[in-house]
Design an enzyme around this catalytic site. Sequence first.
Site, PDB file in Angstrom:
ATOM      1  N   THR A  74      37.485  46.529  44.355  1.00 53.36           N
ATOM      2  CA  THR A  74      37.199  45.137  44.720  1.00 53.36           C
ATOM      3  C   THR A  74      37.353  45.027  46.232  1.00 53.36           C
ATOM      4  OG1 THR A  74      39.489  44.488  44.515  1.00 53.36           O
ATOM      5  CG2 THR A  74      38.148  44.279  42.539  1.00 53.36           C
ATOM      6  N   GLU A  78      36.329  43.475  37.885  1.00 57.03           N
ATOM      7  CA  GLU A  78      37.302  43.818  36.846  1.00 57.03           C
ATOM      8  C   GLU A  78      36.741  43.613  35.435  1.00 57.03           C
ATOM      9  OE1 GLU A  78      37.794  42.124  39.549  1.00 57.03           O
ATOM     10  OE2 GLU A  78      39.801  42.343  40.371  1.00 57.03           O
ATOM     11  N   LYS A  86      44.840  21.455  48.438  1.00 59.31           N
ATOM     12  CA  LYS A  86      45.831  20.607  47.765  1.00 59.31           C
ATOM     13  C   LYS A  86      46.067  19.370  48.596  1.00 59.31           C
ATOM     14  CE  LYS A  86      47.313  24.764  45.704  1.00 59.31           C
ATOM     15  NZ  LYS A  86      46.850  25.928  46.447  1.00 59.31           N
ATOM     16  N   TRP A 103      43.859  18.317  43.502  1.00 56.85           N
ATOM     17  CA  TRP A 103      43.164  19.502  43.983  1.00 56.85           C
ATOM     18  C   TRP A 103      41.726  19.149  44.326  1.00 56.85           C
ATOM     19  CZ3 TRP A 103      44.586  24.384  40.611  1.00 56.85           C
ATOM     20  CH2 TRP A 103      45.946  24.656  40.787  1.00 56.85           C
TER      21      TRP A 103
HETATM   22  P1  ADP Z   1      34.775  41.043  45.256  1.00 61.19           P
HETATM   23  O1  ADP Z   1      36.085  40.366  44.914  1.00 61.19           O
HETATM   24  O2  ADP Z   1      34.836  42.500  45.420  1.00 61.19           O
HETATM   25  O3  ADP Z   1      33.954  40.289  46.248  1.00 61.19           O
HETATM   26  P2  ADP Z   1      33.716  40.362  42.695  1.00 61.19           P
HETATM   27  O4  ADP Z   1      32.267  40.291  42.491  1.00 61.19           O
HETATM   28  O5  ADP Z   1      34.511  41.087  41.712  1.00 61.19           O
HETATM   29  O6  ADP Z   1      33.824  41.013  44.030  1.00 61.19           O
HETATM   30  O7  ADP Z   1      34.275  38.903  42.883  1.00 61.19           O
HETATM   31  C1  ADP Z   1      34.595  38.125  41.793  1.00 61.19           C
HETATM   32  C2  ADP Z   1      34.852  36.707  42.213  1.00 61.19           C
HETATM   33  O8  ADP Z   1      33.658  36.136  42.744  1.00 61.19           O
HETATM   34  C3  ADP Z   1      35.199  35.805  41.076  1.00 61.19           C
HETATM   35  O9  ADP Z   1      36.562  35.894  40.753  1.00 61.19           O
HETATM   36  C4  ADP Z   1      34.820  34.437  41.612  1.00 61.19           C
HETATM   37  O10 ADP Z   1      35.813  33.897  42.433  1.00 61.19           O
HETATM   38  C5  ADP Z   1      33.623  34.753  42.459  1.00 61.19           C
HETATM   39  N1  ADP Z   1      32.395  34.435  41.721  1.00 61.19           N
HETATM   40  C6  ADP Z   1      31.586  35.282  41.053  1.00 61.19           C
HETATM   41  N2  ADP Z   1      30.533  34.625  40.527  1.00 61.19           N
HETATM   42  C7  ADP Z   1      30.677  33.332  40.861  1.00 61.19           C
HETATM   43  C8  ADP Z   1      29.928  32.140  40.607  1.00 61.19           C
HETATM   44  N3  ADP Z   1      28.799  32.141  39.926  1.00 61.19           N
HETATM   45  N4  ADP Z   1      30.410  30.980  41.110  1.00 61.19           N
HETATM   46  C9  ADP Z   1      31.557  30.942  41.815  1.00 61.19           C
HETATM   47  N5  ADP Z   1      32.299  32.019  42.095  1.00 61.19           N
HETATM   48  C10 ADP Z   1      31.873  33.196  41.622  1.00 61.19           C
END
Ligand code: ADP
Length: 546
Positions: free
Chosen positions: A185, A330, A439, A444
């Site tokens: 990640t 993940e 916050k 929120w």
């Molecule tokens: P990295 O953390 O490596 O950039 P990831 O693709 O695993 O890659 O990131 C996952 C995160 O991306 C999610 O936990 C979320 O916060 C965000 N995310 C993914 N898709 C969406 C979406 N459609 N809308 C909002 N947030 C998103």
Amino acid sequence: MRGLMQSKQLLISSIIEHAAKFHGNTEIVSRTVEGPIHRYGYRELCARSKKLANALERLGCELGDVVGTLAWNGYRHMEIYYGVSGTGTVCHTVNPRLFPEQIVYIINHAEDKYIFLDLTFVALIEGIADQLPRVAGFIIMTDEADMPETTLPNAVCYETLISAESDDYKWPQFDENTASSLCYTSGTTGNPKGVLYSHRSTVLHCYTGGLVDTLGFGARDTVLPVVPMFHANSWGIAYLAPMVGAKLVMPGKDLDGASVYELLHSEGVTFTAGVPTVWLMLLQYMEETGQRLDTLKASVIGGSAAPRSMIETFQNKYGVQVLHAWGMTEMSPLGTIGTLTARQEGWSVEEKIELQSKQGRGIFGVELKIVDDDGADLPWDGKTFGRLLVRGAFVAEGYFKGEGADAFDEDGWFDTGDVSTFDEYGFMQITDRSKDVIKSGGEWISSIDIENVAVGHPGVAEAAVIGIEHPKWDERPLLIIVRAQDTEVSREDLLQFFNGKIAKWCVPDDVVFVEAIPHTATGKIQKVELREQFKGYVLPTVSAAE
Ligand code: ADP
């Protein structure tokens, strides 16, 4: 009583074998780093993966060894996906957009034995090669004619390596829980963490991804994954396309609007997937040139929230169905997707867009729940938000080498770090990353909601919202804007624009204009850096509060 069915192990090699047999002539079209378009069918992809498998054995790669890739979406990267995992070696896709020190960290952490790299990344790796003591050799993904002069130790040309090999290879059979691939990640805080997929999790994710209401493309489709193969296995498309026999179009390194458009158009693409940043570039290009998308039926938008204005443009202007999806590295990565039910299809255009702005319904194979800070379940009423937890057969049970263990609880739930709501239809809406939520006075505020409204203003190219310390309210939102080219939108215009679109108390306290907003290696807004940049910023509402 045990069932009397065969317990054939679910292995990635079975996907490419199936594609070679039943979709042998279905094309994989790649825009190569060298320039020309390359085409061949799944039969040849399988045969060349087997040559690579033989080469890997000759190089001494064994079950459980790890090899890295730094590569764009293309046919050689596909051969590596199958050739490497198929032998029981682990395919570690390195995100080349990470900072060089992060790349050094993850290559060493993963203990990559060999590195496969596209020509684009030769200079990058030359610059760090002396910090990669465990790497035994570098395989440059090109042919003899394009092989560069390089200072990389033990550099080998990919085509030379495999040309010496036979395509006669019997994929080994082993336990389906064996590791198949590794993806880190991006790690906006701390070091990147490794997610180690298994053959079983990959094949199961693929089955679910193929359901009609998930990605649901098939043998009649032409699929262009703009999402890179180094970003959570191109959301599973590198496995799903061969499994269902879809024609695959690989865009290589050029992901600007004109280049993506050209491939969508010339190859008759029907299905595509990518992050919002990429679609912004494409839509801008089409706006400027007046181009249309005649063959494209559906576009998956994920990785960050799809702004409402983007969904509207795709659907209402170009007739392309948007599938808004959410997931994480993940989770292999699919978690939710916004396909509508028969009843929802009958809603008004407005109501449908409203629903599609949410991140969608859970897919089979992933359990989802929202909880409060004490871990108690929260209701699915579309309003109550809480920490989003997930578990399932293609969700990680821990990070590579035991890091980040506090994200996993004893019942197998993984804390996504996202905050969300669920409505009565099971549609989830991401409020924010838990660390990005603002916050304000015990309430929120979702930074995503504000950003999504702001990018709907024609004078805005990109928007980010962060919380700024406030003596009375704890935090209040600051809106950071990159103006669209040749526009002069003002602070007052923008603040006015929120009227009636979000609750009054969520309207930002101030607006600042910047030249550019920093992004992470997966194209997300780099909020940590923005918070650093605007540390100590004094909002105009502060003096009024004192
Ligand atoms: P990295 O953390 O490596 O950039 P990831 O693709 O695993 O890659 O990131 C996952 C995160 O991306 C999610 O936990 C979320 O916060 C965000 N995310 C993914 N898709 C969406 C979406 N459609 N809308 C909002 N947030 C998103």
